[in-house]
Design a protein around this motif. Structure first.
Motif, PDB file in Angstrom:
ATOM      1  N   GLN A  92       0.831  -1.208   0.000  1.00 23.16           N
ATOM      2  CA  GLN A  92       0.000   0.000   0.000  1.00 23.16           C
ATOM      3  C   GLN A  92       0.869   1.263   0.000  1.00 23.16           C
ATOM      4  OE1 GLN A  92      -3.027  -1.587   3.194  1.00 23.16           O
ATOM      5  NE2 GLN A  92      -4.091  -0.074   1.950  1.00 23.16           N
ATOM      6  N   ALA A  93       1.981   1.227   0.719  1.00 24.89           N
ATOM      7  CA  ALA A  93       2.890   2.377   0.749  1.00 24.89           C
ATOM      8  C   ALA A  93       3.518   2.609  -0.626  1.00 24.89           C
ATOM      9  CB  ALA A  93       3.975   2.162   1.800  1.00 24.89           C
ATOM     10  N   LEU A  94       3.859   1.531  -1.323  1.00 20.99           N
ATOM     11  CA  LEU A  94       4.425   1.659  -2.667  1.00 20.99           C
ATOM     12  C   LEU A  94       3.413   2.287  -3.616  1.00 20.99           C
ATOM     13  CD1 LEU A  94       6.545   1.150  -4.863  1.00 20.99           C
ATOM     14  CD2 LEU A  94       5.694  -1.213  -5.025  1.00 20.99           C
ATOM     15  N   LEU A  95       2.172   1.831  -3.558  1.00 23.05           N
ATOM     16  CA  LEU A  95       1.139   2.409  -4.417  1.00 23.05           C
ATOM     17  C   LEU A  95       0.935   3.890  -4.109  1.00 23.05           C
ATOM     18  CD1 LEU A  95      -1.383  -0.564  -4.245  1.00 23.05           C
ATOM     19  CD2 LEU A  95      -0.035   0.113  -6.253  1.00 23.05           C
ATOM     20  N   ALA A  96       0.974   4.235  -2.828  1.00 22.91           N
ATOM     21  CA  ALA A  96       0.839   5.644  -2.439  1.00 22.91           C
ATOM     22  C   ALA A  96       2.026   6.453  -2.951  1.00 22.91           C
ATOM     23  CB  ALA A  96       0.727   5.759  -0.921  1.00 22.91           C
ATOM     24  N   HIS A  97       3.234   5.885  -2.839  1.00 20.11           N
ATOM     25  CA  HIS A  97       4.447   6.551  -3.335  1.00 20.11           C
ATOM     26  C   HIS A  97       4.338   6.849  -4.829  1.00 20.11           C
ATOM     27  CE1 HIS A  97       8.728   7.390  -3.923  1.00 20.11           C
ATOM     28  NE2 HIS A  97       8.740   6.477  -4.883  1.00 20.11           N
ATOM     29  N   LEU A  98       3.707   5.937  -5.563  1.00 19.12           N
ATOM     30  CA  LEU A  98       3.563   6.093  -7.013  1.00 19.12           C
ATOM     31  C   LEU A  98       2.317   6.899  -7.391  1.00 19.12           C
ATOM     32  CD1 LEU A  98       4.531   2.454  -8.074  1.00 19.12           C
ATOM     33  CD2 LEU A  98       5.921   4.530  -8.340  1.00 19.12           C
ATOM     34  N   GLY A  99       1.539   7.301  -6.397  1.00 14.81           N
ATOM     35  CA  GLY A  99       0.348   8.093  -6.669  1.00 14.81           C
ATOM     36  C   GLY A  99      -0.779   7.301  -7.308  1.00 14.81           C
ATOM     37  N   VAL A 100      -0.780   5.985  -7.096  1.00 17.23           N
ATOM     38  CA  VAL A 100      -1.840   5.141  -7.662  1.00 17.23           C
ATOM     39  C   VAL A 100      -3.070   5.245  -6.769  1.00 17.23           C
ATOM     40  CG1 VAL A 100      -2.521   2.776  -8.197  1.00 17.23           C
ATOM     41  CG2 VAL A 100      -0.200   3.562  -8.733  1.00 17.23           C
ATOM     42  N   ASP A 101      -4.159   5.747  -7.337  1.00  8.69           N
ATOM     43  CA  ASP A 101      -5.382   5.899  -6.545  1.00  8.69           C
ATOM     44  C   ASP A 101      -6.579   5.189  -7.192  1.00  8.69           C
ATOM     45  OD1 ASP A 101      -5.705   7.553  -8.702  1.00  8.69           O
ATOM     46  OD2 ASP A 101      -6.006   9.395  -7.549  1.00  8.69           O
ATOM     47  N   LYS A 102      -6.290   4.319  -8.175  1.00  8.04           N
ATOM     48  CA  LYS A 102      -7.347   3.530  -8.808  1.00  8.04           C
ATOM     49  C   LYS A 102      -7.446   2.172  -8.122  1.00  8.04           C
ATOM     50  CE  LYS A 102      -6.140   5.388 -13.398  1.00  8.04           C
ATOM     51  NZ  LYS A 102      -5.613   5.002 -14.734  1.00  8.04           N
ATOM     52  N   ALA A 103      -8.525   1.451  -8.437  1.00 11.60           N
ATOM     53  CA  ALA A 103      -8.631   0.060  -8.002  1.00 11.60           C
ATOM     54  C   ALA A 103      -7.485  -0.739  -8.624  1.00 11.60           C
ATOM     55  CB  ALA A 103      -9.970  -0.528  -8.426  1.00 11.60           C
ATOM     56  N   VAL A 104      -6.892  -1.615  -7.843  1.00  7.83           N
ATOM     57  CA  VAL A 104      -5.670  -2.306  -8.234  1.00  7.83           C
ATOM     58  C   VAL A 104      -5.958  -3.781  -8.526  1.00  7.83           C
ATOM     59  CG1 VAL A 104      -3.367  -3.003  -7.435  1.00  7.83           C
ATOM     60  CG2 VAL A 104      -4.250  -0.729  -6.878  1.00  7.83           C
ATOM     61  N   HIS A 105      -5.427  -4.260  -9.643  1.00  3.79           N
ATOM     62  CA  HIS A 105      -5.429  -5.682  -9.947  1.00  3.79           C
ATOM     63  C   HIS A 105      -4.176  -6.303  -9.333  1.00  3.79           C
ATOM     64  CE1 HIS A 105      -8.699  -5.381 -12.994  1.00  3.79           C
ATOM     65  NE2 HIS A 105      -8.209  -4.156 -13.149  1.00  3.79           N
ATOM     66  N   VAL A 106      -4.278  -7.523  -8.846  1.00  8.27           N
ATOM     67  CA  VAL A 106      -3.144  -8.194  -8.204  1.00  8.27           C
ATOM     68  C   VAL A 106      -2.907  -9.550  -8.850  1.00  8.27           C
ATOM     69  CG1 VAL A 106      -2.349  -9.313  -6.063  1.00  8.27           C
ATOM     70  CG2 VAL A 106      -3.320  -7.005  -5.979  1.00  8.27           C
ATOM     71  N   LEU A 107      -1.638  -9.836  -9.119  1.00  9.50           N
ATOM     72  CA  LEU A 107      -1.181 -11.162  -9.546  1.00  9.50           C
ATOM     73  C   LEU A 107      -0.095 -11.572  -8.566  1.00  9.50           C
ATOM     74  CD1 LEU A 107      -0.942 -13.564 -11.514  1.00  9.50           C
ATOM     75  CD2 LEU A 107       0.553 -12.120 -12.943  1.00  9.50           C
ATOM     76  N   ALA A 108      -0.321 -12.665  -7.830  1.00  6.99           N
ATOM     77  CA  ALA A 108       0.556 -13.022  -6.715  1.00  6.99           C
ATOM     78  C   ALA A 108       0.995 -14.477  -6.798  1.00  6.99           C
ATOM     79  CB  ALA A 108      -0.167 -12.771  -5.388  1.00  6.99           C
TER      80      ALA A 108
END
Length: 301
Positions: A92-108
């Protein structure tokens, strides 16, 4: 099926960027444009695990990946109480650092599956916005997770010693058991996997990272309840002959998850993204196409 070219480890490392998470240096990668797709790697490796899929996914999506705390080229603090919940905080911190504020798809994959399960639980609690989640081989259910001997020893009282004695030879022996019979890693791949594990004295913290196994048991009911209740589209793409979390895990998934969307890759082991990347890509893009078709159908109705 056409092979995917992949990215040499030296080139991958050269493309990495850094940010600070709670005072620790984290290495991350990002490419492409469009909907954000977060790739979450497993234990004991790193984000380079995704290198065969990276360019193809970046052609369609904004792909994002980091080496989690204690892994790859990120910081590996000694004496740290590593936690799957903290690794979810890191994502979540990485997404915030990148300014991502959309719904996120995940591949894990693997350990990353547990981090993704935590993100799914947070989605259900309104603390994260997940658009979809695809799991590769991993211990989604503690009752179907069959750890290899190395993992058991790392969790035992001799864990610190086992970690310090871990070597490329031990890695090769461990991987030989969990990769498919016809998709074993090459000597070069083993060298590269080992380079990432050994970076920043990684073997010295392996016995601390392995605490994810009991942590999974603690969180099991919460995570499974979230998977059973969620409206987030999910798929499992699984190497069937993986002794850790292969076909037996998928059978349990089908028992617990209604309308389970699962794909079994025959003769593929624990690392489908490196053993059969073109197949993983095909089944992942098919999943996303289905989501897109469903969204268009909903828009018309």
């Amino acid at each position: 099926m056409t092979a995917l070219p992949g990215i040499a480890l030296a080139d991958w490392r050269a493309q990495g960027q850094h940010f600070s998470f709670r005072g620790h240096d984290i290495r991350y990668w990002t490419a492409g444009q469009g909907e954000p797709l977060l790739l979450i790697h497993g234990f004991p490796t790193a984000s380079w695990d995704w290198h065969y899929l990276w360019a193809a996914l970046a052609d369609k999506y904004h792909v994002i990946a980091c080496d989690m705390l204690g892994f790859g080229d990120s910081a590996k603090p000694r004496g740290h109480a590593y936690s799957l919940l903290e690794q979810a905080d890191l994502q979540q911190a990485l997404l915030a650092h990148l300014g991502v504020d959309k719904a996120v798809h995940v591949l894990a994959h693997d350990y990353g599956d547990s981090v993704a399960q935590e993100l799914l639980a947070r989605h259900q609690q309104g603390q994260f916005t997940l658009a979809s989640c695809v799991f590769l081989n991993g211990g989604l259910f503690p009752e179907t997770h069959h750890p290899v001997l190395l993992q058991k020893l790392l969790l035992s009282p001799v864990g610190p010693l086992i970690g310090r004695l871990f070597s490329r030879k031990k890695l090769a022996q461990s991987f030989a058991r969990v990769f498919g019979p016809h998709t074993q890693p090459s000597a070069r791949e083993l060298d590269d996997f080992w380079s990432l594990i050994a970076a920043n004295n990684g073997p010295a913290v392996m016995h601390r990272l392995i605490r994810y196994m009991p942590e999974r048991r603690v969180q099991r009911e919460r995570w499974v309840a979230a998977m059973q209740a969620t409206g987030v589209p999910m798929r499992v793409i699984d190497g069937a002959v993986d002794p850790i979390s292969g076909a037996h895990m998928v059978a349990r998934y089908r028992e617990l998850i209604s309308n389970a969307d699962t794909v079994l890759l025959k003769q593929i082991g624990h690392y489908p993204q490196t053993e059969a990347p073109a197949e993983v890509l095909k089944h992942y893009l098919q999943f996303r196409q289905q989501l897109g078709n469903a969204a268009c159908s909903d828009a018309r109705s």
